[in-house]
Design an enzyme around this catalytic site. Sequence first.
Site, PDB file in Angstrom:
ATOM      1  CG  ASP A   1      -0.422  -0.100   2.537  1.00 22.43           C
ATOM      2  OD1 ASP A   1       0.983  -0.155   2.608  1.00 22.43           O
ATOM      3  OD2 ASP A   1      -1.190  -0.112   3.417  1.00 22.43           O
TER       4      ASP A   1
ATOM      5  CE  LYS B   1       3.501  -5.933   3.708  1.00 23.48           C
ATOM      6  NZ  LYS B   1       3.106  -4.781   4.450  1.00 23.48           N
TER       7      LYS B   1
ATOM      8  CD  GLU C   1       0.796  -1.474   7.912  1.00 25.25           C
ATOM      9  OE1 GLU C   1       0.302  -0.710   8.732  1.00 25.25           O
ATOM     10  OE2 GLU C   1       1.210  -1.233   6.839  1.00 25.25           O
TER      11      GLU C   1
ATOM     12  CD  GLU D   1       7.886  -0.203   7.382  1.00 25.55           C
ATOM     13  OE1 GLU D   1       6.887  -0.947   6.792  1.00 25.55           O
ATOM     14  OE2 GLU D   1       8.154   0.891   6.775  1.00 25.55           O
TER      15      GLU D   1
HETATM   16  O1  KIV Z   1       3.739  -1.217   1.552  1.00 23.76           O
HETATM   17  C1  KIV Z   1       4.862  -1.429   1.577  1.00 23.76           C
HETATM   18  O2  KIV Z   1       5.454  -1.323   0.609  1.00 23.76           O
HETATM   19  C2  KIV Z   1       5.230  -2.021   2.796  1.00 23.76           C
HETATM   20  C3  KIV Z   1       6.689  -2.407   2.792  1.00 23.76           C
HETATM   21  C4  KIV Z   1       7.464  -1.250   3.371  1.00 23.76           C
HETATM   22  C5  KIV Z   1       7.080  -3.844   3.461  1.00 23.76           C
HETATM   23  O3  KIV Z   1       4.559  -2.604   3.475  1.00 23.76           O
END
Ligand code: KIV
Length: 266
Positions: free
Chosen positions: A46, A114, A116, A183
Site C-alpha cells: 500500500d 499482508k 499490519e 519494519e
Molecule cells: O507497503 C509497503 O511497501 C510495505 C513495505 C514497506 C514492506 O509494507
Amino acid sequence: MNAAVTLATLRRMKTEQSPIVAITAYDYSFARLVDAAGVDVVLVGDSLGMVMQGHGSTVPVTLSDMAYHTRCVARGLERAYLMVDLPFLSDTDDHTALRSAARLMKEGGADMVKIEAHAAQAPVVEALSHAGVPVCAHFGLRPQRVGQLGGYRVQGRDEAGARQVLEDARALEAAGADILLVECLSAAVAAQVREQTTLPLIGIGAGVDCDGQILVLQDMLGVTPGQPPRFSHDFLADTGSAQSAVEAYVEAVRTRDFPRREHTFE
Ligand code: KIV
C-alpha cells in the site's frame, strides 16, 4: 526459468539459511523486470499510495486500488510469489478481512495477503488462516498507524517497546501467520524475533539478522522524491540501469552484503 516460488519454497529457504529477496512492484513492466532479476517475493504494497499516487501516507489507499495494481503485477510474474497488502481499515474484523482477502486473491491473483497487525489483532489473522488464506503479519513500525504514532519512528528501542514486539511476534505466529515482516525495528530486537519464532522473517530497516529483506522499488532506484530512507540504498546509482539495479540488490541480499551497518538501527 526456475520453478515458481511457493510458501514451501520460502520455508525451505529459511531452513537452508538462504536469504529471501523481496521487493515491491505496482505495475506490469516492473513486475516483469523484478521477476526476471530473480526476486523471490513481490509485494504490491500500500506504499503505492505514496510512490504511485502521491499521497502523504498509505491511509487513503482503497481495496479497489490494491485489486487494480495486483491484477497488473500478476500478469507480469512467472516465478515470484505475490504478496499483497490489505489496505487501511479493510481488515477491521474477521468478516471484513475475509471479504477483502477474497477480492485480492480471486480478482487480483494474490498468493498471500499482508496485514499490519499486533497481538490484539491475532483473531483476524486466525480467521484468515482458518479460511485457507496465506498470511504475512507485518509489525514493528505499522505505517497505517501513522495518525496514532504521529510519525514514522524506529520501534523496539526501549524495554517496553521490545517486549511488545516480541509479544506481537509470538501471538501472530500462534494465530496462524505464515510469514512475519518487521519494519523499522531495532536490529537486536529483530534478531530476538527470529530466535523466538519459527516462521520466515522478512525485514525492512530491521538489520541483517532476518531470513530475508524487502525494499520499496522506488527507494532502491533512488527515484522516491525527498530524503531517501536511511535503511534503503540507491542501487541504480551503482549500476546504471533498472534491470542491473534490481539484479545487484538480489545479489547483495543473497550474499548478505545488504543491509550494512549504515542501513541498520540500534
Ligand atoms: O507497503 C509497503 O511497501 C510495505 C513495505 C514497506 C514492506 O509494507
